[in-house]
Scaffold this motif. Structure first.
Motif, mmCIF file in Angstrom:
data_model
loop_
_atom_site.group_PDB
_atom_site.id
_atom_site.type_symbol
_atom_site.label_atom_id
_atom_site.label_comp_id
_atom_site.label_asym_id
_atom_site.label_seq_id
_atom_site.Cartn_x
_atom_site.Cartn_y
_atom_site.Cartn_z
ATOM 1 N N HIS A 105 0.809 -1.227 0.000
ATOM 2 C CA HIS A 105 0.000 0.000 0.000
ATOM 3 C C HIS A 105 0.839 1.274 0.000
ATOM 4 O O HIS A 105 0.311 2.349 0.257
ATOM 5 N N LYS A 106 2.137 1.123 -0.288
ATOM 6 C CA LYS A 106 3.033 2.292 -0.271
ATOM 7 C C LYS A 106 2.596 3.347 -1.285
ATOM 8 O O LYS A 106 2.697 4.549 -1.033
ATOM 9 N N THR A 107 2.066 2.894 -2.425
ATOM 10 C CA THR A 107 1.679 3.835 -3.495
ATOM 11 C C THR A 107 0.515 4.732 -3.079
ATOM 12 O O THR A 107 0.295 5.781 -3.670
ATOM 13 N N GLU A 108 -0.229 4.333 -2.052
ATOM 14 C CA GLU A 108 -1.381 5.130 -1.614
ATOM 15 C C GLU A 108 -0.975 6.224 -0.620
ATOM 16 O O GLU A 108 -1.823 6.905 -0.055
ATOM 17 N N GLY A 109 0.300 6.352 -0.369
ATOM 18 C CA GLY A 109 0.777 7.396 0.543
ATOM 19 C C GLY A 109 1.219 6.810 1.866
ATOM 20 O O GLY A 109 0.845 5.681 2.211
ATOM 21 N N TYR A 110 2.029 7.593 2.589
ATOM 22 C CA TYR A 110 2.592 7.047 3.835
ATOM 23 C C TYR A 110 1.578 6.986 4.981
ATOM 24 O O TYR A 110 1.629 6.100 5.820
ATOM 25 N N VAL A 111 0.656 7.965 5.007
ATOM 26 C CA VAL A 111 -0.282 7.983 6.137
ATOM 27 C C VAL A 111 -1.460 7.043 5.894
ATOM 28 O O VAL A 111 -1.665 6.057 6.615
ATOM 29 N N LEU A 112 -2.247 7.329 4.825
ATOM 30 C CA LEU A 112 -3.429 6.502 4.559
ATOM 31 C C LEU A 112 -3.060 5.166 3.924
ATOM 32 O O LEU A 112 -3.764 4.175 4.082
ATOM 33 N N GLY A 113 -1.950 5.125 3.218
ATOM 34 C CA GLY A 113 -1.520 3.876 2.576
ATOM 35 C C GLY A 113 -0.797 2.964 3.536
ATOM 36 O O GLY A 113 -1.351 1.968 4.005
ATOM 37 N N VAL A 114 0.445 3.328 3.865
ATOM 38 C CA VAL A 114 1.274 2.477 4.745
ATOM 39 C C VAL A 114 0.674 2.422 6.150
ATOM 40 O O VAL A 114 0.437 1.342 6.689
ATOM 41 N N GLY A 115 0.416 3.616 6.722
ATOM 42 C CA GLY A 115 -0.079 3.676 8.109
ATOM 43 C C GLY A 115 -1.428 3.004 8.291
ATOM 44 O O GLY A 115 -1.659 2.289 9.257
ATOM 45 N N GLY A 116 -2.307 3.233 7.321
ATOM 46 C CA GLY A 116 -3.659 2.705 7.460
ATOM 47 C C GLY A 116 -3.785 1.225 7.166
ATOM 48 O O GLY A 116 -4.711 0.570 7.629
ATOM 49 N N ASN A 117 -2.869 0.706 6.374
ATOM 50 C CA ASN A 117 -3.016 -0.696 5.947
ATOM 51 C C ASN A 117 -1.961 -1.643 6.505
ATOM 52 O O ASN A 117 -2.013 -2.839 6.237
ATOM 53 N N MET A 118 -1.002 -1.077 7.240
ATOM 54 C CA MET A 118 0.113 -1.892 7.730
ATOM 55 C C MET A 118 -0.374 -3.100 8.553
ATOM 56 O O MET A 118 0.138 -4.206 8.422
ATOM 57 N N PHE A 119 -1.385 -2.863 9.383
ATOM 58 C CA PHE A 119 -1.864 -3.937 10.262
ATOM 59 C C PHE A 119 -3.138 -4.601 9.735
ATOM 60 O O PHE A 119 -3.918 -5.164 10.485
ATOM 61 N N LYS A 120 -3.326 -4.478 8.423
ATOM 62 C CA LYS A 120 -4.500 -5.076 7.781
ATOM 63 C C LYS A 120 -4.530 -6.584 8.036
ATOM 64 O O LYS A 120 -5.560 -7.144 8.393
ATOM 65 N N LEU A 121 -3.400 -7.242 7.810
ATOM 66 C CA LEU A 121 -3.309 -8.688 8.041
ATOM 67 C C LEU A 121 -2.941 -8.987 9.489
ATOM 68 O O LEU A 121 -3.524 -9.850 10.133
ATOM 69 N N ALA A 122 -1.956 -8.211 9.976
ATOM 70 C CA ALA A 122 -1.436 -8.498 11.319
ATOM 71 C C ALA A 122 -2.412 -8.084 12.413
ATOM 72 O O ALA A 122 -2.305 -8.556 13.541
#
Lengths: 151, 133
Positions: A105-122
Motif C-alpha cells: 500500500h506504499k503507493t497510496e501514501g505514507y499515512v493513509l496507505g502504509v499507516g492505514g493498511n500496515m496492520f490489515k493482516l497483522a
C-alpha cells in the motif's frame, strides 16, 4: 450439466494436495526458523545478562526484524512458498504480514496507505493473540488459585 | 552449488552433534562445608540430568538441567530441591535454578579459579533470578 457430473469432473481435474510433502516441508522450515531463534536466544544468554526466561523478548524482536528485512528484499516469499505454514506460523510470519502489507500500500501514501493498511493482516493476529493470551492467563490463574499448577 | 550443499550437510551434522554435550554433575566446595549430602540429594533425583553447585562463603548456588519431559515442571523441581538444601544447610543462603543461564554461569565460576570476584558474580546471578520482568 448436473451437479454430480460437475463435481466428478472437478474432482478429476483438481490436482491432489501432497499433504505429507507439505507437512514435511512445513516441519523443516518451521524447525529451522526455531533453531535459528534458539541460537539467537543462546547468544543473548551468553553475551548479555539475560536468563532463559528474559532472553525470549529480545529473541522475538530480533526474529521479527530479520523477517522484515527478508520480506523487504523479497526473500521471505520464497521461504513461505517452500514451507507454507512452517513460514507463516512462527513469529517471523507476523513480521512478514506487517511489512508485505506496508509495501503493497506504499503507493497510496505514507499515512493513509502504509499507516492505514500496515496492520490489515497483522491486526487479526494481534486481536486474537491478545484475546487467546487473556483466556490462557485466566485459565492459568484459576489453576494456580486451585493449587493444581504453579506460576 | 555442490559446495553449498556439502557445506549445508556438514553444518547440519555439526548442529546435530552439538546436542551430544555430556551432562555433568559438578560440585565445588570453597566454604568448608560437607558437600556429600548435597551431592547425594542432587544425583539421586531422577528428574535431574546435570548440575553445577558452588559452595562459596555463606552462599550455595546450584544450577540444574532437568530431563526433557520434566521441563514442564522445572520451576517446581528447582524449588523442591531448594527447600531440601535449605534444610540440609540452614546456615547458607541457597539458590537453586533450572535456568540454563544459571547453570552455565555457575559452571564458569567453578572453572575459573579467580576467587576475588566470585561473591560479586553470585550476587549478580541472584539478582538475575529474582528479576521480575
Amino acid at each position: 450439466m448436473d451437479k454430480e457430473k460437475y463435481a466428478k469432473i472437478e474432482q478429476s481435474i483438481t490436482p491432489t494436495t501432497p499433504i505429507l510433502k507439505n507437512v514435511f516441508r512445513a516441519f523443516i522450515t518451521g524447525g529451522t526458523i526455531c533453531l535459528i531463534a534458539q541460537f539467537i536466544a543462546v547468544f543473548y544468554m551468553t553475551f548479555f545478562n539475560f536468563t532463559e526466561r528474559t532472553a525470549s523478548n529480545p529473541t522475538v524482536a530480533t526474529m521479527i526484524f530479520i523477517s522484515m528485512l527478508l520480506t523487504g528484499f523479497g526473500l521471505y516469499k520464497k521461504i513461505g512458498q517452500f514451507g507454507g505454514a512452517g513460514g507463516a506460523v512462527p513469529i517471523t510470519g507476523f513480521g512478514n504480514a506487517v511489512i508485505s502489507a506496508a509495501i503493497e500500500h506504499k503507493t497510496e501514501g505514507y499515512v493513509l496507505g502504509v499507516g492505514g493498511n500496515m496492520f490489515k493482516l497483522a491486526g487479526s493476529v494481534i486481536l486474537f493473540g491478545v484475546f487467546s493470551a487473556f483466556l490462557v492467563a485466566l485459565v492459568k490463574t484459576i489453576l494456580v488459585k486451585l493449587g493444581v499448577a504453579t506460576w | 552449488m555442490i559446495i553449498i550443499r556439502h557445506l549445508l550437510l556438514f553444518l547440519s551434522l555439526v548442529f546435530l552433534l552439538a546436542g551430544c554435550v555430556p551432562n555433568e554433575f559438578r560440585f565445588e566446595n570453597r566454604a568448608n562445608q560437607n558437600i556429600s549430602q548435597a551431592e547425594v540429594l542432587v544425583k539421586e533425583d531422577e528428574r535431574i540430568k546435570g548440575a553445577a553447585a558452588l559452595f562459596y562463603d555463606d552462599h550455595l548456588i546450584v544450577g540444574i538441567r532437568v530431563k526433557t519431559f520434566s521441563r514442564f515442571n522445572k520451576t517446581k523441581i528447582a524449588s523442591e530441591l531448594e527447600t531440601s538444601l535449605k534444610e540440609l544447610y540452614p546456615e547458607l543462603s541457597v539458590l537453586v535454578s533450572a535456568d540454563s543461564k544459571i547453570l552455565t554461569e555457575t559452571t564458569k565460576l567453578i572453572l575459573t579459579s579467580k576467587d576475588e570476584d566470585v561473591k560479586e558474580d553470585i550476587h549478580e546471578l541472584i539478582a538475575l533470578v529474582e528479576e521480575q520482568t
